[in-house]
Design a protein around this motif. Structure first.
Motif, PDB file in Angstrom:
ATOM      1  N   VAL A 127       0.843  -1.196   0.000  1.00 16.30           N
ATOM      2  CA  VAL A 127       0.000   0.000   0.000  1.00 16.30           C
ATOM      3  C   VAL A 127       0.879   1.248   0.000  1.00 16.30           C
ATOM      4  CG1 VAL A 127      -1.891  -1.155   1.218  1.00 16.30           C
ATOM      5  CG2 VAL A 127      -0.175   0.137   2.514  1.00 16.30           C
ATOM      6  N   SER A 128       0.340   2.328  -0.484  1.00 10.88           N
ATOM      7  CA  SER A 128       1.062   3.602  -0.466  1.00 10.88           C
ATOM      8  C   SER A 128       0.863   4.298   0.880  1.00 10.88           C
ATOM      9  CB  SER A 128       0.557   4.520  -1.574  1.00 10.88           C
ATOM     10  OG  SER A 128       1.127   5.813  -1.444  1.00 10.88           O
ATOM     11  N   VAL A 129       1.970   4.746   1.466  1.00  7.38           N
ATOM     12  CA  VAL A 129       1.900   5.602   2.649  1.00  7.38           C
ATOM     13  C   VAL A 129       2.636   6.917   2.389  1.00  7.38           C
ATOM     14  CG1 VAL A 129       1.484   3.842   4.408  1.00  7.38           C
ATOM     15  CG2 VAL A 129       3.824   4.301   3.676  1.00  7.38           C
ATOM     16  N   ALA A 130       2.630   7.329   1.109  1.00  8.43           N
ATOM     17  CA  ALA A 130       3.236   8.619   0.769  1.00  8.43           C
ATOM     18  C   ALA A 130       2.613   9.732   1.600  1.00  8.43           C
ATOM     19  CB  ALA A 130       3.064   8.903  -0.722  1.00  8.43           C
ATOM     20  N   HIS A 131       1.316   9.638   1.769  1.00  7.17           N
ATOM     21  CA  HIS A 131       0.579  10.579   2.621  1.00  7.17           C
ATOM     22  C   HIS A 131      -0.122   9.720   3.675  1.00  7.17           C
ATOM     23  CE1 HIS A 131       1.481  13.809  -0.170  1.00  7.17           C
ATOM     24  NE2 HIS A 131       1.136  12.994  -1.152  1.00  7.17           N
ATOM     25  N   PRO A 132       0.549   9.476   4.799  1.00  8.70           N
ATOM     26  CA  PRO A 132       0.111   8.445   5.744  1.00  8.70           C
ATOM     27  C   PRO A 132      -1.063   8.805   6.641  1.00  8.70           C
ATOM     28  CG  PRO A 132       2.095   9.514   6.542  1.00  8.70           C
ATOM     29  CD  PRO A 132       1.846  10.056   5.174  1.00  8.70           C
ATOM     30  N   THR A 133      -1.481  10.058   6.633  1.00  7.92           N
ATOM     31  CA  THR A 133      -2.645  10.449   7.428  1.00  7.92           C
ATOM     32  C   THR A 133      -3.731  10.990   6.503  1.00  7.92           C
ATOM     33  OG1 THR A 133      -1.844  12.695   7.831  1.00  7.92           O
ATOM     34  CG2 THR A 133      -1.203  11.000   9.431  1.00  7.92           C
ATOM     35  N   CYS A 134      -4.953  11.020   7.010  1.00 11.41           N
ATOM     36  CA  CYS A 134      -6.095  11.464   6.212  1.00 11.41           C
ATOM     37  C   CYS A 134      -6.324  12.965   6.405  1.00 11.41           C
ATOM     38  CB  CYS A 134      -7.335  10.677   6.636  1.00 11.41           C
ATOM     39  SG  CYS A 134      -8.846  11.158   5.757  1.00 11.41           S
ATOM     40  N   PRO A 135      -6.208  13.777   5.358  1.00 12.23           N
ATOM     41  CA  PRO A 135      -6.419  15.223   5.503  1.00 12.23           C
ATOM     42  C   PRO A 135      -7.811  15.587   6.015  1.00 12.23           C
ATOM     43  CG  PRO A 135      -5.311  14.745   3.433  1.00 12.23           C
ATOM     44  CD  PRO A 135      -5.751  13.423   3.995  1.00 12.23           C
ATOM     45  N   ARG A 136      -8.837  14.811   5.626  1.00  6.12           N
ATOM     46  CA  ARG A 136     -10.193  15.088   6.095  1.00  6.12           C
ATOM     47  C   ARG A 136     -10.297  14.937   7.603  1.00  6.12           C
ATOM     48  NH1 ARG A 136     -14.406  11.741   7.429  1.00  6.12           N
ATOM     49  NH2 ARG A 136     -13.027   9.975   6.958  1.00  6.12           N
ATOM     50  N   LEU A 137      -9.721  13.863   8.129  1.00  6.33           N
ATOM     51  CA  LEU A 137      -9.736  13.661   9.581  1.00  6.33           C
ATOM     52  C   LEU A 137      -8.865  14.691  10.281  1.00  6.33           C
ATOM     53  CD1 LEU A 137      -9.564   9.885  10.557  1.00  6.33           C
ATOM     54  CD2 LEU A 137     -11.471  11.467  10.700  1.00  6.33           C
ATOM     55  N   GLY A 138      -7.711  15.001   9.677  1.00  2.00           N
ATOM     56  CA  GLY A 138      -6.826  15.997  10.265  1.00  2.00           C
ATOM     57  C   GLY A 138      -7.506  17.350  10.398  1.00  2.00           C
ATOM     58  N   GLU A 139      -8.276  17.710   9.382  1.00  2.71           N
ATOM     59  CA  GLU A 139      -9.001  18.984   9.432  1.00  2.71           C
ATOM     60  C   GLU A 139     -10.028  18.984  10.557  1.00  2.71           C
ATOM     61  OE1 GLU A 139     -11.821  21.802   6.562  1.00  2.71           O
ATOM     62  OE2 GLU A 139     -10.861  20.009   5.748  1.00  2.71           O
ATOM     63  N   ALA A 203      -5.788   9.706  11.606  1.00  7.10           N
ATOM     64  CA  ALA A 203      -5.243  11.028  11.923  1.00  7.10           C
ATOM     65  C   ALA A 203      -4.445  10.924  13.209  1.00  7.10           C
ATOM     66  CB  ALA A 203      -6.354  12.062  12.075  1.00  7.10           C
ATOM     67  N   SER A 204      -3.373  11.670  13.270  1.00  9.66           N
ATOM     68  CA  SER A 204      -2.490  11.649  14.442  1.00  9.66           C
ATOM     69  C   SER A 204      -2.465  13.017  15.101  1.00  9.66           C
ATOM     70  CB  SER A 204      -1.068  11.255  14.012  1.00  9.66           C
ATOM     71  OG  SER A 204      -0.170  11.390  15.087  1.00  9.66           O
ATOM     72  N   VAL A 205      -2.847  13.039  16.379  1.00  9.96           N
ATOM     73  CA  VAL A 205      -2.797  14.266  17.172  1.00  9.96           C
ATOM     74  C   VAL A 205      -1.675  14.103  18.194  1.00  9.96           C
ATOM     75  CG1 VAL A 205      -4.046  15.834  18.689  1.00  9.96           C
ATOM     76  CG2 VAL A 205      -5.274  14.600  16.870  1.00  9.96           C
ATOM     77  N   ALA A 206      -0.601  14.842  18.000  1.00  8.12           N
ATOM     78  CA  ALA A 206       0.548  14.778  18.903  1.00  8.12           C
ATOM     79  C   ALA A 206       0.385  15.829  19.991  1.00  8.12           C
ATOM     80  CB  ALA A 206       1.840  15.020  18.127  1.00  8.12           C
TER      81      ALA A 206
END
Length: 296
Positions: A127-139, A203-206
């Motif tokens: 699978v591709s993890v070039a962009h490993p998080t979801c922008p929709r969830l991040g927003e 999504a990752s919240v640090a």
């Protein structure tokens, strides 16, 4: 239309979430082992929620021993569509101060003692993890954090180290100055990679607790200070999570970024050559592509 089911994987200091209707701790069997703990399930503002304490209640798993594959597989079996990772991290940036939240969008994976994929010999997939998080969830996480009054930074690179020890001064300077990392933690890998293989938006919240060891005015990491900041972060995180159901809504449209279709062209092993034992273990993770009619 499919229904939204939000999972929150809580890191250090976060062992439950507040306000769930019909809250119940449930056990989930997984062919990938025993998950970190039972799963707290319930409804929040009309949206199904699932909570998992990553380290187990009482903090019994170290970052290296967290059963990441069992955790993600079990979330998939529970019908989860969206995963929010909340974890304590150190900061490499002056502007990203203790108490701030960072919505991570990239990772550098320096872990080495963990199983990182559901797929293996006999059943190969990439699978591709070039962009490993979801922008929709991040927003959604960014909006929820700002509504809570948290200082939040959108975008950042997370250095995933093996641990359990903190960085040396030389390592901290290298990650910050040469590699351009923004935060450092021990638990988002291979979690994010496994979520992508399971076709779950992630999504990752640090939650920043300290400046790691690079900062000349803060010196080495002080665990006492970390714990104090961590407790405040945990309260903010619970408030942030409470706002997510209203932002994401009860009805789940297809992910515009394709996170929920990550396996579409990823499996390379021909059907007749697949290891049947491994295929059986993938019954939840890869159900959409292995049993498309059943998943429809």
């Amino acid at each position: 239309m499919p229904q939204t089911c939000i999972a929150v994987i809580g890191g250090s200091g976060i062992y439950d979430i507040d306000g769930l209707e019909g809250a119940d701790w449930v056990s989930v069997d997984s062919p990938w082992g025993v998950p970190s703990d039972q799963f707290l399930t319930g409804m929040l503002n009309g949206v199904k929620m699932v909570f998992l304490p990553r380290h187990g209640r009482g903090h019994v798993y170290s970052p290296s021993t967290v059963p990441y594959r069992a955790n993600i597989d079990a979330l998939k079996r529970l019908g989860v569509t969206d995963v929010i990772s909340v974890s304590a991290c150190g900061s490499f940036r002056e502007k990203m101060a203790p108490g701030d939240f960072v919505i991570v969008d990239q990772f550098i994976d320096r872990t080495f003692a963990r199983e990182k994929s559901f797929f293996s010999a006999g059943f190969v997939a990439h699978v591709s993890v070039a962009h490993p998080t979801c922008p929709r969830l991040g927003e959604a996480c960014e909006t929820a954090a700002r509504e809570t009054g948290i200082t939040v930074h959108r975008g950042g690179t997370y250095l995933a180290m093996e641990g359990p020890q903190f960085s040396t001064l030389a390592e901290s300077k290298m990650y910050r100055e040469s590699w351009g990392c923004d935060v450092i933690g021990m638990t988002n890998m291979p979690e994010a990679k496994l979520a992508r293989e399971a076709e779950l938006c992630y999504a990752s919240v640090a939650m920043i607790t300290d400046y790691d060891s690079w900062h000349p005015d803060h010196g080495e990491v002080d665990v006492t200070q970390i714990i104090a900041t961590l407790m405040g972060n945990a309260d903010n995180a619970r408030t942030m999570v409470s706002r997510l159901p209203d932002l994401l809504g009860p009805e789940r449209a297809p992910c515009p970024h394709g996170c929920d279709r990550a396996l579409e062209y990823a499996i390379l092993t021909a059907p007749e050559a697949r290891d049947p034992a491994l295929a059986a273990k993938l019954d939840a993770v890869a159900r959409r592509v292995l049993c498309p009619r059943e998943d429809a």
